[in-house]
Enzyme design. Structure first.
Site, mmCIF file in Angstrom:
data_model
loop_
_atom_site.group_PDB
_atom_site.id
_atom_site.type_symbol
_atom_site.label_atom_id
_atom_site.label_comp_id
_atom_site.label_asym_id
_atom_site.label_seq_id
_atom_site.Cartn_x
_atom_site.Cartn_y
_atom_site.Cartn_z
ATOM 1 N N ASP A 335 0.864 -1.185 0.000
ATOM 2 C CA ASP A 335 0.000 0.000 0.000
ATOM 3 C C ASP A 335 0.892 1.223 0.000
ATOM 4 O O ASP A 335 2.055 1.120 0.351
ATOM 5 C CB ASP A 335 -0.767 0.075 1.329
ATOM 6 C CG ASP A 335 -1.915 -0.875 1.369
ATOM 7 O OD1 ASP A 335 -2.222 -1.437 0.328
ATOM 8 O OD2 ASP A 335 -2.492 -1.030 2.462
ATOM 9 N N ASP A 639 -5.144 -3.693 4.613
ATOM 10 C CA ASP A 639 -5.680 -3.288 5.906
ATOM 11 C C ASP A 639 -7.188 -3.459 6.012
ATOM 12 O O ASP A 639 -7.712 -3.714 7.070
ATOM 13 C CB ASP A 639 -5.284 -1.838 6.232
ATOM 14 C CG ASP A 639 -5.485 -0.913 5.052
ATOM 15 O OD1 ASP A 639 -6.279 -1.255 4.158
ATOM 16 O OD2 ASP A 639 -4.861 0.157 5.023
ATOM 17 N N ASP A 643 -9.569 -6.630 1.847
ATOM 18 C CA ASP A 643 -8.230 -7.076 1.451
ATOM 19 C C ASP A 643 -7.986 -8.526 1.862
ATOM 20 O O ASP A 643 -7.021 -9.141 1.428
ATOM 21 C CB ASP A 643 -7.150 -6.201 2.115
ATOM 22 C CG ASP A 643 -7.082 -4.816 1.504
ATOM 23 O OD1 ASP A 643 -7.448 -4.693 0.318
ATOM 24 O OD2 ASP A 643 -6.680 -3.875 2.196
HETATM 25 P P1 ATP Z 1 -3.500 3.025 -0.053
HETATM 26 O O1 ATP Z 1 -4.397 2.031 -0.701
HETATM 27 O O2 ATP Z 1 -2.117 3.016 -0.549
HETATM 28 O O3 ATP Z 1 -3.599 3.087 1.423
HETATM 29 P P2 ATP Z 1 -5.068 5.352 -0.254
HETATM 30 O O4 ATP Z 1 -5.140 5.537 1.198
HETATM 31 O O5 ATP Z 1 -4.826 6.556 -1.077
HETATM 32 O O6 ATP Z 1 -3.978 4.388 -0.680
HETATM 33 P P3 ATP Z 1 -7.810 4.802 -0.232
HETATM 34 O O7 ATP Z 1 -7.828 4.937 1.231
HETATM 35 O O8 ATP Z 1 -8.584 3.729 -0.892
HETATM 36 O O9 ATP Z 1 -6.364 4.640 -0.765
HETATM 37 O O10 ATP Z 1 -8.269 6.205 -0.815
HETATM 38 C C1 ATP Z 1 -8.566 6.377 -2.175
HETATM 39 C C2 ATP Z 1 -9.043 7.781 -2.431
HETATM 40 O O11 ATP Z 1 -10.237 8.004 -1.695
HETATM 41 C C3 ATP Z 1 -8.089 8.844 -1.966
HETATM 42 O O12 ATP Z 1 -7.195 9.198 -2.981
HETATM 43 C C4 ATP Z 1 -9.005 10.006 -1.637
HETATM 44 O O13 ATP Z 1 -9.293 10.751 -2.791
HETATM 45 C C5 ATP Z 1 -10.264 9.322 -1.185
HETATM 46 N N1 ATP Z 1 -10.340 9.292 0.270
HETATM 47 C C6 ATP Z 1 -9.428 8.792 1.121
HETATM 48 N N2 ATP Z 1 -9.840 8.905 2.397
HETATM 49 C C7 ATP Z 1 -11.050 9.477 2.367
HETATM 50 C C8 ATP Z 1 -12.020 9.836 3.354
HETATM 51 N N3 ATP Z 1 -11.830 9.635 4.645
HETATM 52 N N4 ATP Z 1 -13.156 10.407 2.939
HETATM 53 C C9 ATP Z 1 -13.382 10.613 1.626
HETATM 54 N N5 ATP Z 1 -12.538 10.291 0.656
HETATM 55 C C10 ATP Z 1 -11.372 9.722 1.010
#
Ligand code: ATP
Length: 905
Positions: A335, A639, A643
């Protein structure tokens, strides 16, 4: 609070309404007060299942005798006693006892290591106490507590559900049924079966989606799980494929040795007409010399110590075979957020329809200001509207601790938005009371947005939504302009701005809002699919972890490819990847692009892609499968609850200890206590080192048995007196394997360890090269023993002194060979290799003292028939050891010189 509530009055909580259950537990929708919870904790005890019945120390000690090899030795002791060889009987019995004690101590050590790991995996629970959310150790839950559940949680106690939202619970732990069950609050029939009690969530089951709150009605041993006596297995038994292989190997060896010994015995009497008593002693010597008694036990200790070291470095191994798999990993899929990056987020840019603002300040402290084209800008209505959305569509909490530091509770992305709102001067508390939240759709990686519904005091409804820009743009019809009016959406403008922010490595969020009817109190996906007004884009910085940059480079040097699989925007992912050295100069692939490829095509393009963006958990699963089909050994991080399939499928599933859900942890082989990529790289290094040490120990200990057996076989074949008596053989085995060999358990990893290519997963342990090495050293040891023995006799000295020399020669060879064994192929002719492992020096010192006692102490002389040696004799012994050392180093040199180790490894 009057009478104490009953823990499990009549076990029919599902027959009561939620309100009745709350009353029965003397609790309320806002939970217990802290004091009441503390009192109940005293009264009911911790919410934990009684540990599984352990065998008591005495039984454990007795259990150590239960071992084929020891049975054989006990039979030998019996027969020697019948023959009147009391000395041998007592030495054999002493050897049995020492083995049993060592086994006992080692088992205790290994169990302690696992206990420590178990306690690191203890789950947490979110509770309402005094109306406030608190994250507590699940062990501190008491009946009456209100527990909040979200997807991925493991239900921490038996709950009567009070409110649910699309709650699906997987109850396999309890009912064996793996299809998730939909839950509701309506009470059921009092006689409903466990699996049909829709209004209950039972301890140990997993929330697969949705949210809920419930009141604890039973904790600890009173839960259904406690009552059926199921113990959730957190860490598996102390064994791995390699250890099982070795155990099997030594069992076979024992059988073969026994058959050989029997054949020798019969042949010796029938053919050579030997005296049965004498022949029997020879056979006992052969059996004792050939059986590697200590091998399985010490290998278990090497494994346990290694696993403990890994836990000390934040990598908790839940399934021990993973230790071996780690060493052969060829691809790590990680990730991005929090693992490769620091997960300390700060909004750096805000883009509205009319302008681009830079935000100063770092971290969660609300210190900083807004600038437009370098000029300070006071927050105006447009900015305040954006800040309001950022603050209300948010579950995080910021708190200043006693030292004045700002602490975040919740998701860092949301924390960054709270700080933004505070920087704009919003009063968070009053805003929350002005616009209380009526409902919410929580953020999930699948749908990539979060939405909340609010109503002001006059009843006006308002929806705020935030999420990934591509996703939010699809939902918007208009955009907010600087004067507060709604205009038609200019999607191209926003896309350009988004690409620009992403190319700077910023994480993107779009904020939007919409009005809602007064009477609407629930929020569903349909309500937010269209008609929203886009307010702004925010760009959030999340810098890479320094240690991750180094760890990625280390992995790449070790022949392990690192791939980043993230839910983030493709451009952001590429920019961050470039900073980390992942996918430099390569295209990034999005989840949507991945879906267009069939399996064959995917396998073809995979080697050329290192960054996967906008990927969902299903994509992770497909990627793992495709890579495995191409012969890769894959470690995959995760996480979320979704997954779990990818984690299970991966060769090594790695779950995040902090932000990971319980569902992910249960599916994973390894849990990272610090969510850090560098820890994975460290675990791979440690996995390689443990495997190395196991191999080194085998290579060290087998030649001891081999050498001694050859000596005895030589005596039988050539009909000379035994150079080693059975008692002496047992002495050597005890001194060398149990003392010297143990030093290798403390062997640090070799320097070039992470410059080697990964080990082939199906590589047999006893490869041709290994057999060669064992045979070579065995012959050298036997040669030294027999040679010095015969020489001594030739000089006309006594049989006793010849035997004493033979024993000392074998042990001296082992002492020198221990130095050789510190590296399988590398030269040990340097300071670090000779003096680098304290354990080696200490065990050698102990060993030398033991040998001096063996040779000179009268009681031991009495038992073993040994006699004192002259200086010249000692020099011969020393020379034998030195010769072995030199030949072994020469062999390694030849192997290195001709590059044979690449094939041999
Ligand atoms: P990883 O999978 O590497 O942890 P990540 O944290 O960017 O990456 P996600 O958590 O799936 O992946 O987030 C994807 C997208 O969703 C982010 O790029 C953001 O635009 C949006 N996002 C993340 N957190 C939130 C939230 N709490 N509320 C609304 N949108 C969110």
């Amino acid at each position: 609070m009057g009478n104490p509530p009953s823990q499990h009055s009549d076990h029919t909580w599902h027959g009561l309404t939620a309100q009745q259950a709350l009353e029965e537990q003397r609790s309320s929708a806002s939970g217990l007060s802290q004091e009441e919870a503390e009192q109940r904790l005293q009264r009911y005890g911790a919410n934990r299942l009684p540990p599984p019945q352990r065998r008591g120390p005495l039984l454990r000690l007795l259990y150590q005798f239960h071992n084929v090899l020891l049975y054989m030795m006990l039979v030998a002791a019996l027969i020697t006693a019948l023959l009147g060889h009391w000395v041998d009987t007592s030495v054999i019995l002493a050897a049995v006892l020492i083995n049993v004690i060592i086994g006992f101590i080692q088992e205790g050590k290994a169990e302690n290591a696992l206990d420590a790991i178990r306690s690191m995996l203890s789950p947490h629970a979110m509770v309402l106490r005094g109306g406030e959310r608190h994250e507590i150790d699940a062990e501190r839950l008491v009946p009456g507590d209100i527990v909040l559940l979200v997807s991925g949680d493991k239900v921490p106690a038996d709950l009567r559900l009070v409110s649910v939202k699309n709650l699906l619970v997987e109850e396999a732990a309890l009912t064996g049924e793996s299809v998730p069950v939909e839950k509701s609050v309506a009470h059921c029939n009092a006689d409903a079966a466990l699996g049909d009690r829709r209004c209950m969530a039972y301890s140990g089951t997993l929330v697969s989606s949705g949210q809920a709150s419930g009141v604890v009605v039973a904790s600890g041993a009173d839960t259904e799980l406690g009552r059926i006596g199921a113990m959730l297995q957190q860490v598996q038994a102390l064994s791995t494929p390699l250890l099982r292989q070795i155990e099997q190997f030594s069992r076979w060896l024992a059988v073969i040795i026994l058959i050989l010994a029997l054949a020798t015995f019969i042949l010796g009497i029938l053919w050579h007409g030997q005296n049965p008593g004498e022949m029997f002693m020879m056979v006992v010597a052969l059996t004792a010399s050939a059986i590697p008694e200590g091998l399985p036990a010490i290998m278990t200790v090497i494994l346990a110590l290694g696993v403990q070291r890994m836990a000390g470095h934040n990598a908790i191994v839940r399934r021990l075979p993973a230790v071996e798999t780690l060493g052969s990993v060829t691809v790590i899929c990680s990730d991005k957020t929090g693992t490769l990056t620091r997960n300390e987020m700060t909004v750096q840019r805000v883009v509205s329809a009319s302008r681009i603002l830079d935000v100063s300040g770092v971290g969660y402290a609300p210190e900083g200001a807004f600038h437009q084209d370098g000029k300070l800008l006071e927050p105006d209505t447009e900015l305040l509207e954006i800040a309001r959305a950022a603050q209300l569509c948010n579950d995080a909490r910021l708190q200043q601790d006693a030292a004045g530091h700002w602490q975040l509770h919740g998701d860092p992305t949301e924390g960054a938005l709270l700080t933004l709102a505070l920087k704009s001067g919003l009063d968070i508390q009053s805003l929350r009371t002005q616009l209380p939240r009526s409902d919410a759709i929580p953020f999930e990686s699948e749908h990539r947005f979060m939405a909340t519904l609010h109503h002001d005091h006059t009843g006006h409804g308002l929806v705020y939504l935030k999420g990934a820009p591509e996703r939010v743009l699809e939902m918007c019809a208009s955009q907010r302009s600087a004067d507060g009016a709604n205009k038609v959406l200019d999607a191209d403008y926003w896309r350009r701005q988004a690409t620009d922010l992403a190319a700077r490595g910023l994480r993107l969020l779009a904020l939007a809002s919409k009005t809602a009817p007064t009477e609407q109190r629930n929020l569903s996906f349909d309500d937010v699919e269209s008609g929203l007004t886009l307010l702004a884009l925010v760009g959030i910085i999340d810098p890479p972890r320094e240690e991750a940059i180094a760890a990625v480079a280390e992995c790449q040097r070790a022949g392990i490819r690192v791939k980043m699989i993230t839910g983030d925007h493709a451009e952001t992912a590429r920019a961050i990847g470039a900073q980390l050295g992942i996918g430099v100069g390569l295209p990034a692939m999005t989840g949507a692009e991945l879906e267009l490829l069939d399996d064959r095509r995917l396998r073809e393009v995979l080697p050329g892609v290192e960054v996967f963006a906008r990927a969902s958990p299903e994509h992770k699963l497909r990627l793992v499968q495709a890579m495995q089909d191409s012969g890769e050994v894959v470690a995959m991080t995760g996480d979320g609850v979704n997954d779990a399939p990818a984690l299970k499928r991966a060769d090594v599933g790695v779950a995040m200890g902090n932000k990971g859900t319980e569902a992910a942890k249960e599916a994973a082989e390894v849990v990272l206590a610090d969510d850090n990529f560098a820890t994975i790289a460290g675990a791979v290094r440690e996995g390689r080192a443990i495997y190395d040490n196991l191999k080194k120990f085998i290579l060290f200990s087998l030649p001891t048995n081999g050498g001694q057996s050859l000596i005895v076989i030589f005596a039988i074949l050539f009909q000379v007196v035994l150079p080693l008596t059975p008692a002496q053989v047992l002495w050597i085995n005890m001194v060398t394997s149990s003392t010297l060999g143990l030093a290798l358990a403390f062997e640090p990893s070799e320097r070039g360890l992470m410059q080697r290519a990964p080990r082939a997963p199906n590589e047999p342990l006893l490869s041709g090269f290994f057999v060669w090495r064992v045979v070579m050293v065995s012959v050298l040891i036997a040669g030294a023993g027999i040679g010095l023995f015969l020489w001594e006799l030739k000089l006309g000295n006594s049989l006793e002194s010849a035997r004493t020399i033979a024993v000392n020669a074998v042990v001296m060879c082992e002492i020198f060979y221990l130095f050789n064994s510190r590296s399988i192929f590398g030269s040990v002719l340097n300071r670090e290799a000779l003096l680098g492992n304290r354990a080696v020096l200490v065990t050698i010192a102990i060993c030398l003292v033991l040998q001096l006692l063996f040779t000179y102490a009268p009681p031991l002389q009495g038992v073993f028939g040994s006699v004192g040696l002259s200086l010249e004799e000692w020099l011969r012994v020393l020379l034998a050891g030195l010769t072995l050392f030199a030949v072994a180093e020469l062999e390694k040199w030849v192997v290195r010189r001709f590059g044979l180790h690449a094939q041999a490894a």
